[in-house]
Scaffold this motif. Structure first.
Motif, mmCIF file in Angstrom:
data_model
loop_
_atom_site.group_PDB
_atom_site.id
_atom_site.type_symbol
_atom_site.label_atom_id
_atom_site.label_comp_id
_atom_site.label_asym_id
_atom_site.label_seq_id
_atom_site.Cartn_x
_atom_site.Cartn_y
_atom_site.Cartn_z
ATOM 1 N N ALA A 1 0.815 -1.216 0.000
ATOM 2 C CA ALA A 1 0.000 0.000 0.000
ATOM 3 C C ALA A 1 0.850 1.267 0.000
ATOM 4 C CB ALA A 1 -0.923 -0.008 1.216
ATOM 5 N N GLY A 2 2.183 1.098 -0.049
ATOM 6 C CA GLY A 2 3.066 2.255 -0.081
ATOM 7 C C GLY A 2 3.386 2.817 1.287
ATOM 8 N N LYS A 3 3.010 2.090 2.347
ATOM 9 C CA LYS A 3 3.316 2.557 3.704
ATOM 10 C C LYS A 3 4.689 2.033 4.131
ATOM 11 C CE LYS A 3 0.625 3.492 6.981
ATOM 12 N NZ LYS A 3 -0.107 3.235 8.231
ATOM 13 N N THR A 4 5.409 2.854 4.884
ATOM 14 C CA THR A 4 6.772 2.505 5.287
ATOM 15 C C THR A 4 6.764 1.393 6.330
ATOM 16 O OG1 THR A 4 7.570 4.703 4.790
ATOM 17 C CG2 THR A 4 8.864 3.430 6.360
ATOM 18 N N LEU A 5 7.606 0.387 6.090
ATOM 19 C CA LEU A 5 7.733 -0.734 7.023
ATOM 20 C C LEU A 5 8.811 -0.440 8.056
ATOM 21 C CD1 LEU A 5 7.647 -3.593 4.393
ATOM 22 C CD2 LEU A 5 5.953 -3.298 6.206
ATOM 23 N N CYS A 6 8.529 -0.775 9.297
ATOM 24 C CA CYS A 6 9.519 -0.648 10.366
ATOM 25 C C CYS A 6 10.596 -1.715 10.147
ATOM 26 C CB CYS A 6 8.829 -0.852 11.715
ATOM 27 S SG CYS A 6 9.961 -1.104 13.080
ATOM 28 N N PRO A 7 11.890 -1.343 10.216
ATOM 29 C CA PRO A 7 12.940 -2.342 9.987
ATOM 30 C C PRO A 7 13.062 -3.357 11.123
ATOM 31 C CG PRO A 7 13.901 -0.218 10.584
ATOM 32 C CD PRO A 7 12.425 0.006 10.424
ATOM 33 N N LYS A 8 12.438 -3.093 12.275
ATOM 34 C CA LYS A 8 12.522 -4.038 13.395
ATOM 35 C C LYS A 8 11.343 -5.021 13.405
ATOM 36 C CE LYS A 8 12.817 -4.080 18.474
ATOM 37 N NZ LYS A 8 13.887 -5.011 18.818
ATOM 38 N N CYS A 9 10.112 -4.506 13.396
ATOM 39 C CA CYS A 9 8.949 -5.405 13.460
ATOM 40 C C CYS A 9 8.431 -5.757 12.069
ATOM 41 C CB CYS A 9 7.845 -4.822 14.335
ATOM 42 S SG CYS A 9 7.118 -3.297 13.708
ATOM 43 N N ASN A 10 8.940 -5.067 11.051
ATOM 44 C CA ASN A 10 8.569 -5.362 9.663
ATOM 45 C C ASN A 10 7.076 -5.129 9.395
ATOM 46 O OD1 ASN A 10 9.908 -5.907 7.296
ATOM 47 N ND2 ASN A 10 9.336 -8.067 7.286
ATOM 48 N N LYS A 11 6.469 -4.231 10.172
ATOM 49 C CA LYS A 11 5.063 -3.881 9.970
ATOM 50 C C LYS A 11 4.961 -2.386 9.699
ATOM 51 C CE LYS A 11 3.330 -7.641 12.783
ATOM 52 N NZ LYS A 11 3.045 -8.063 14.135
ATOM 53 N N THR B 1 4.097 2.905 11.955
ATOM 54 C CA THR B 1 5.188 3.791 11.533
ATOM 55 C C THR B 1 4.637 5.156 11.124
ATOM 56 O OG1 THR B 1 5.092 3.004 9.247
ATOM 57 C CG2 THR B 1 6.633 1.886 10.707
ATOM 58 N N ARG B 2 5.372 6.197 11.477
ATOM 59 C CA ARG B 2 4.974 7.557 11.126
ATOM 60 C C ARG B 2 6.187 8.367 10.706
ATOM 61 N NH1 ARG B 2 1.713 5.852 15.111
ATOM 62 N NH2 ARG B 2 -0.523 6.116 14.789
ATOM 63 N N VAL B 3 5.962 9.240 9.749
ATOM 64 C CA VAL B 3 7.032 10.120 9.297
ATOM 65 C C VAL B 3 7.300 11.165 10.378
ATOM 66 C CG1 VAL B 3 5.521 11.762 8.086
ATOM 67 C CG2 VAL B 3 7.865 11.410 7.276
ATOM 68 N N THR C 1 21.865 16.125 8.954
ATOM 69 C CA THR C 1 21.425 15.358 7.790
ATOM 70 C C THR C 1 21.302 13.877 8.134
ATOM 71 O OG1 THR C 1 23.726 15.151 7.110
ATOM 72 C CG2 THR C 1 22.445 16.930 6.116
ATOM 73 N N MET C 2 21.844 13.484 9.301
ATOM 74 C CA MET C 2 21.775 12.073 9.691
ATOM 75 C C MET C 2 20.583 11.784 10.595
ATOM 76 S SD MET C 2 25.850 11.309 10.039
ATOM 77 C CE MET C 2 25.681 9.719 10.799
ATOM 78 N N ASP C 3 19.695 12.736 10.744
ATOM 79 C CA ASP C 3 18.506 12.534 11.576
ATOM 80 C C ASP C 3 17.638 11.413 11.016
ATOM 81 O OD1 ASP C 3 19.111 14.493 13.328
ATOM 82 O OD2 ASP C 3 17.683 15.963 12.560
ATOM 83 N N PRO C 4 17.043 10.606 11.899
ATOM 84 C CA PRO C 4 16.094 9.595 11.413
ATOM 85 C C PRO C 4 14.847 10.253 10.823
ATOM 86 C CG PRO C 4 16.067 9.702 13.802
ATOM 87 C CD PRO C 4 17.196 10.581 13.350
ATOM 88 N N GLY C 5 14.215 9.591 9.871
ATOM 89 C CA GLY C 5 13.045 10.160 9.208
ATOM 90 C C GLY C 5 11.734 9.520 9.611
ATOM 91 N N TRP C 6 11.830 8.393 10.365
ATOM 92 C CA TRP C 6 10.624 7.635 10.702
ATOM 93 C C TRP C 6 10.651 7.172 12.151
ATOM 94 C CZ3 TRP C 6 6.897 7.258 6.965
ATOM 95 C CH2 TRP C 6 7.300 7.575 5.649
ATOM 96 N N HIS C 7 9.465 6.884 12.667
ATOM 97 C CA HIS C 7 9.323 6.363 14.033
ATOM 98 C C HIS C 7 8.350 5.199 14.018
ATOM 99 C CE1 HIS C 7 7.438 6.352 18.133
ATOM 100 N NE2 HIS C 7 8.701 6.446 18.486
#
Ligand SMILES: [Zn+2]
Length: 183
Positions: A114-124, A128-130, A169-175
Motif C-alpha cells: 500500500a506504499g506505507k513505510t515498514l519498520c525495519p525491526k517489526c517489519n510492519k 510507523t509515522r514520518v 542530515t543524519m537525523d532519522p526520518g521515521w518512528h
C-alpha cells in the motif's frame, strides 16, 4: 554428597568465552552519512547495555563484559542528531564467541504493497509515522487515561512531531510506535 557436587561441577560444560560483536558499517549515501567516529549503542529491551565507536573506516568491535542478552538492537548516535536511530537487531545466540555483522547506514527502509513505510525491526507498517521537525512549538496529542492521568504524545495523526529545531542530515526520518524506535 561433596563428591557428588564436585562431580557435577566437573561435568558442567566449560563456560563459553565472552561474546564479541565486530564488523563494519557501510553507507550508499556518503554525501549525507558519515561512518567514521560514529557512536553505536547496543540496546537490550530498550536499555543501553553497551557502546562503541567506529574507526575512520567504519570498523567497530564490542566485547560484552559479562553475560550477554540473546539479541541486541544496534543504534547509531551522532553529534547534534535529533534521536538515536535504529540500524539492526543482532542475534547473539550462535555458538561462536565472535559475531560478525555489516550494518547499512541508514537502515534500509522498505514499503508495503500500500506504499506505507515498514519498520525495519517489526517489519510492519501500521505503527510507523514520518517525523517532522516542528521546532519550538511541537504539536502533541492529549491522552486521558482511564484513571484520569493525562499524558501527551508527539504523535498527531500520521506524523511524529520531533520538537527539535536543530538536527543534522543524519537525523532519522521515521518512528515506529510499537518498538519505540527511530529509523
Ligand atoms: Zn516496529
Amino acid at each position: 554428597m561433596i563428591y557428588q557436587l564436585l562431580l557435577t561441577l566437573l561435568l558442567l560444560p566449560a563456560p563459553p568465552g565472552k561474546k564479541v560483536i565486530t564488523g563494519n558499517i557501510i553507507t550508499d549515501k556518503p554525501q549525507t552519512y558519515s561512518t567514521a567516529a560514529l557512536q553505536l549503542l547496543l540496546k537490550d529491551k530498550g536499555k543501553v547495555v553497551g557502546k562503541t565507536v567506529t574507526d575512520n573506516q567504519g570498523n567497530f568491535t564490542y566485547s560484552f563484559p559479562g553475560s550477554t542478552p540473546p539479541q541486541v538492537d544496534v543504534l547509531y548516535s551522532s553529534l547534534g542528531i535529533s534521536a538515536n536511530a535504529y540500524l539492526k537487531t543482532v542475534d547473539l545466540t550462535a555458538a561462536s564467541d565472535t559475531v560478525r555483522i555489516t550494518l547499512v547506514l541508514p537502515a534500509p527502509v522498505q514499503q508495503d504493497a500500500a506504499g506505507k513505510t515498514l519498520c525495519p525491526k517489526c517489519n510492519k507498517s501500521d505503527e510507523t509515522r514520518v517525523i517532522l521537525n516542528s521546532g519550538i512549538a511541537p504539536k502533541v496529542t492529549k491522552i486521558v487515561e482511564k484513571n484520569g492521568k493525562v499524558t501527551f504524545s508527539p504523535i498527531v495523526g500520521n506524523i511524529y512531531y520531533m520538537g527539535s529545531c536543530m538536527g543534522t542530515t543524519m537525523d532519522p526520518g521515521w518512528h515506529c510506535n510499537r518498538d519505540n524506535i527511530f529509523f
